[in-house]
Write a protein that holds these residues in place. Sequence first.
Motif, PDB file in Angstrom:
ATOM      1  N   PHE A   1       0.878  -1.165   0.000  1.00  0.00           N
ATOM      2  CA  PHE A   1       0.000   0.000   0.000  1.00  0.00           C
ATOM      3  C   PHE A   1       0.914   1.213   0.000  1.00  0.00           C
ATOM      4  CE2 PHE A   1      -3.529  -2.621   2.030  1.00  0.00           C
ATOM      5  CZ  PHE A   1      -4.330  -2.573   0.899  1.00  0.00           C
TER       6      PHE A   1
ATOM      7  N   THR B   1       2.042   2.354  14.535  1.00  0.00           N
ATOM      8  CA  THR B   1       1.570   1.508  13.441  1.00  0.00           C
ATOM      9  C   THR B   1       0.246   0.842  13.815  1.00  0.00           C
ATOM     10  OG1 THR B   1       2.736  -0.385  14.368  1.00  0.00           O
ATOM     11  CG2 THR B   1       3.927   0.874  12.710  1.00  0.00           C
ATOM     12  N   ALA B   2      -0.425   0.342  12.817  1.00  0.00           N
ATOM     13  CA  ALA B   2      -1.666  -0.405  13.043  1.00  0.00           C
ATOM     14  C   ALA B   2      -1.376  -1.684  13.823  1.00  0.00           C
ATOM     15  CB  ALA B   2      -2.324  -0.741  11.708  1.00  0.00           C
ATOM     16  N   SER B   3      -0.159  -2.187  13.709  1.00  0.00           N
ATOM     17  CA  SER B   3       0.219  -3.391  14.452  1.00  0.00           C
ATOM     18  C   SER B   3       0.207  -3.122  15.954  1.00  0.00           C
ATOM     19  CB  SER B   3       1.625  -3.849  14.047  1.00  0.00           C
ATOM     20  OG  SER B   3       1.725  -4.014  12.660  1.00  0.00           O
TER      21      SER B   3
ATOM     22  N   HIS C   1      -4.977  -9.033   8.405  1.00  0.00           N
ATOM     23  CA  HIS C   1      -3.553  -8.726   8.288  1.00  0.00           C
ATOM     24  C   HIS C   1      -2.730  -9.548   9.288  1.00  0.00           C
ATOM     25  CE1 HIS C   1       0.116  -6.176   8.671  1.00  0.00           C
ATOM     26  NE2 HIS C   1      -0.094  -6.014   7.384  1.00  0.00           N
TER      27      HIS C   1
ATOM     28  N   SER D   1      -0.611  -8.686  11.252  1.00  0.00           N
ATOM     29  CA  SER D   1      -0.382  -8.029  12.551  1.00  0.00           C
ATOM     30  C   SER D   1      -1.368  -8.507  13.613  1.00  0.00           C
ATOM     31  CB  SER D   1      -0.468  -6.506  12.395  1.00  0.00           C
ATOM     32  OG  SER D   1      -1.711  -6.140  11.829  1.00  0.00           O
TER      33      SER D   1
ATOM     34  N   GLY E   1     -11.139  -3.159   4.331  1.00  0.00           N
ATOM     35  CA  GLY E   1     -10.059  -3.007   3.351  1.00  0.00           C
ATOM     36  C   GLY E   1      -8.919  -3.957   3.666  1.00  0.00           C
TER      37      GLY E   1
ATOM     38  N   THR F   1      -5.690  -6.424   3.300  1.00  0.00           N
ATOM     39  CA  THR F   1      -4.423  -6.140   2.631  1.00  0.00           C
ATOM     40  C   THR F   1      -4.342  -6.814   1.263  1.00  0.00           C
ATOM     41  OG1 THR F   1      -3.483  -6.008   4.830  1.00  0.00           O
ATOM     42  CG2 THR F   1      -1.936  -6.107   3.000  1.00  0.00           C
TER      43      THR F   1
ATOM     44  N   ASP G   1      -9.909  -2.814  12.025  1.00  0.00           N
ATOM     45  CA  ASP G   1      -8.639  -2.511  11.374  1.00  0.00           C
ATOM     46  C   ASP G   1      -8.955  -1.984   9.970  1.00  0.00           C
ATOM     47  OD1 ASP G   1      -6.212  -2.420  10.119  1.00  0.00           O
ATOM     48  OD2 ASP G   1      -5.780  -4.560  10.303  1.00  0.00           O
TER      49      ASP G   1
ATOM     50  N   ALA H   1      -6.688   0.011   8.356  1.00  0.00           N
ATOM     51  CA  ALA H   1      -5.368   0.636   8.185  1.00  0.00           C
ATOM     52  C   ALA H   1      -5.244   1.395   6.864  1.00  0.00           C
ATOM     53  CB  ALA H   1      -4.282  -0.424   8.300  1.00  0.00           C
TER      54      ALA H   1
ATOM     55  N   ASN I   1      -4.501   4.204   9.184  1.00  0.00           N
ATOM     56  CA  ASN I   1      -3.162   4.764   9.067  1.00  0.00           C
ATOM     57  C   ASN I   1      -3.108   5.985   8.158  1.00  0.00           C
ATOM     58  OD1 ASN I   1      -2.104   2.714  10.613  1.00  0.00           O
ATOM     59  ND2 ASN I   1      -1.154   1.608   8.911  1.00  0.00           N
TER      60      ASN I   1
ATOM     61  N   HIS J   1      -0.595   7.356   7.641  1.00  0.00           N
ATOM     62  CA  HIS J   1       0.700   7.191   6.947  1.00  0.00           C
ATOM     63  C   HIS J   1       0.603   6.304   5.711  1.00  0.00           C
ATOM     64  CE1 HIS J   1       1.830   3.659   9.880  1.00  0.00           C
ATOM     65  NE2 HIS J   1       1.582   3.118   8.706  1.00  0.00           N
ATOM     66  N   LYS J   2      -0.578   5.766   5.440  1.00  0.00           N
ATOM     67  CA  LYS J   2      -0.690   5.007   4.203  1.00  0.00           C
ATOM     68  C   LYS J   2      -1.155   5.903   3.050  1.00  0.00           C
ATOM     69  CE  LYS J   2      -0.717   0.147   5.264  1.00  0.00           C
ATOM     70  NZ  LYS J   2      -1.420  -0.959   5.911  1.00  0.00           N
TER      71      LYS J   2
HETATM   72  C1  LIG Z   1      -0.850  -2.186   6.303  1.00  0.00           C
HETATM   73  C2  LIG Z   1      -1.845  -2.882   7.147  1.00  0.00           C
HETATM   74  C3  LIG Z   1      -1.607  -3.131   8.504  1.00  0.00           C
HETATM   75  C4  LIG Z   1      -0.280  -2.890   9.150  1.00  0.00           C
HETATM   76  O1  LIG Z   1       0.090  -1.584   9.203  1.00  0.00           O
HETATM   77  P1  LIG Z   1       1.330  -1.102  10.072  1.00  0.00           P
HETATM   78  O2  LIG Z   1       0.950   0.293  10.405  1.00  0.00           O
HETATM   79  O3  LIG Z   1       2.518  -1.228   9.212  1.00  0.00           O
HETATM   80  O4  LIG Z   1       1.414  -1.974  11.275  1.00  0.00           O
HETATM   81  C5  LIG Z   1      -2.618  -3.679   9.248  1.00  0.00           C
HETATM   82  N1  LIG Z   1      -3.804  -3.976   8.706  1.00  0.00           N
HETATM   83  C6  LIG Z   1      -4.074  -3.767   7.406  1.00  0.00           C
HETATM   84  C7  LIG Z   1      -5.424  -4.130   6.856  1.00  0.00           C
HETATM   85  C8  LIG Z   1      -3.084  -3.228   6.576  1.00  0.00           C
HETATM   86  O5  LIG Z   1      -3.348  -3.052   5.282  1.00  0.00           O
END
Ligand SMILES: *Cc1c(COP(=O)(O)O)cnc(C)c1O
Length: 485
Positions: free
Chosen positions: A90, A154-156, A189, A191, A249, A251, A274, A276, A303, A305-306
């Motif tokens: 992403f 982070t989303a993690s 994901h 994570s 959404g 990954t 989630d 993200a 995120n 940041h994405k």
């Molecule tokens: C990218 C993504 C994550 C992880 O994101 P980080 O911020 O790098 O931990 C988690 N869940 C989904 C659905 C993602 O696409």
Amino acid sequence: MTTPPGRMDKEQFRALGHRMVDWIAEYWQRVESLPVLSRQAPGELLRALPAQAPETGLGDEGWDAVFADLETKIVPGLTHWQSPGFFAYFPCSASGPAVLGELLSAGLGVQGMLWATSPAATELEERMLEWLGRAIGLPATFFGPLGGGSIQGTASEAVLVALVAARHRALARGAAPEALVAYTSTQAHSSVVKAAMIAGLCRDASGNDALRFVPVDAHYAMDAAALARAIAADRAAGRVPFFVCATLGTTSTTAVDPLRALGEVCGEAWLHVDAAYAGTAAICEEHRAMLDGVARADSFCFNPHKWLLTSFDCSALWVRDRKALIDSLSVTPEYLRNRASDSGAVIDYRDWQIPLGRRFRALKLWFVMRHYGLEGLRAHVRHHVALARRFATFVAADPRFELVAPSPFALVCFRLRGDDAATDARNRELLANVNASGTAYLSHTGLPRADGSSRFVLRMAIGATLTEERHVDAAWRRIVEALAN
Ligand SMILES: *Cc1c(COP(=O)(O)O)cnc(C)c1O
């Protein structure tokens, strides 16, 4: 008193700072002409760097050498995430205002672990998470007096702290630790699995133990009826379902789990969302439907940041019950006690996250939202969604290819037609050829076949800050050419 040798004085910092900003501005200009995927071999940079730190520092003129090394040693070892030809994974979108916010944050050098260690860092973050939460249509319970938002790295980290808060709440309600069970879909994901491993719910990525993988429907979204059955079976066996992680959404394909239906069957369990990647799209009215039912969620993460022009790292996490989160993460040694915290009138963000220390990340969000305005951010999202539609029409019009999943956002999943191992290999080879060209960089995923094997699928994720129509068109041309060779 003496000044330590080599301190960077104001004039030198100013001159080098201007030079560095110029360098970055030029980089963004020329990045399109650099091969997107780095061609450096393993160990190449390691061999080019001295084994020891220099004994003496740089003199006045010495920074020329640093800028030269940047060019000759570092740039070749970069995969250019900010290239308009970057379509892998992403996006990780940088922007001028976000970079200026990062620079300012570094310059202020504030560590905002407690309200008292910089009230502005905490309160700007509180306000930014309200702005952002309202912008994507979250109900006010997520930032009212009981809820609240925070910036995680982070989303993690966000899913881990949500899981820990959920466990704390379940144990406080009398559940036995060994009875707890968590659920997520087979398309969630990695994570989520990692969080479960860290929390001791399962031993490895196969899940089992106390993490259940719920099957998905034909469009890769979690099957709510299957979740209901899994929960009922666990309850009947005396277990306590305590955590459900939904994905808006995914990954692999940006599938959207049916949030309302999941909320209706998850009972007492903590429902974490989630989003993200796709959460950013919810700033646009036409993408809000996926949030239907979000009022039942206990936590929500996406995120910036994405896809929201905010340089890494910046993950937004909201909780409906901040007390559950704080109770599960708060440890107060004497050296962190202070009057403001004791009064209970302020937020200490250290209690909302894993680490103690935290950067002043709200600055970059503030700059991004002020610079673009919500209108500008919506235009940014719509631009990429339109480019993805355009790309999808190219794929759909070419009989050699097929689209393999719906594309509700700006990710297109496709592959050469055919459903055997030989076609998988051809798709793999096609991807390698495209990525070797330097013009574009795409990634892949595996999607399950009915027999349990994995289908190799190409992912074209549009979302780099600099991507325009011509870059998408060039990527498609490159794909078609790679096929001809
Ligand atoms: C990218 C993504 C994550 C992880 O994101 P980080 O911020 O790098 O931990 C988690 N869940 C989904 C659905 C993602 O696409």
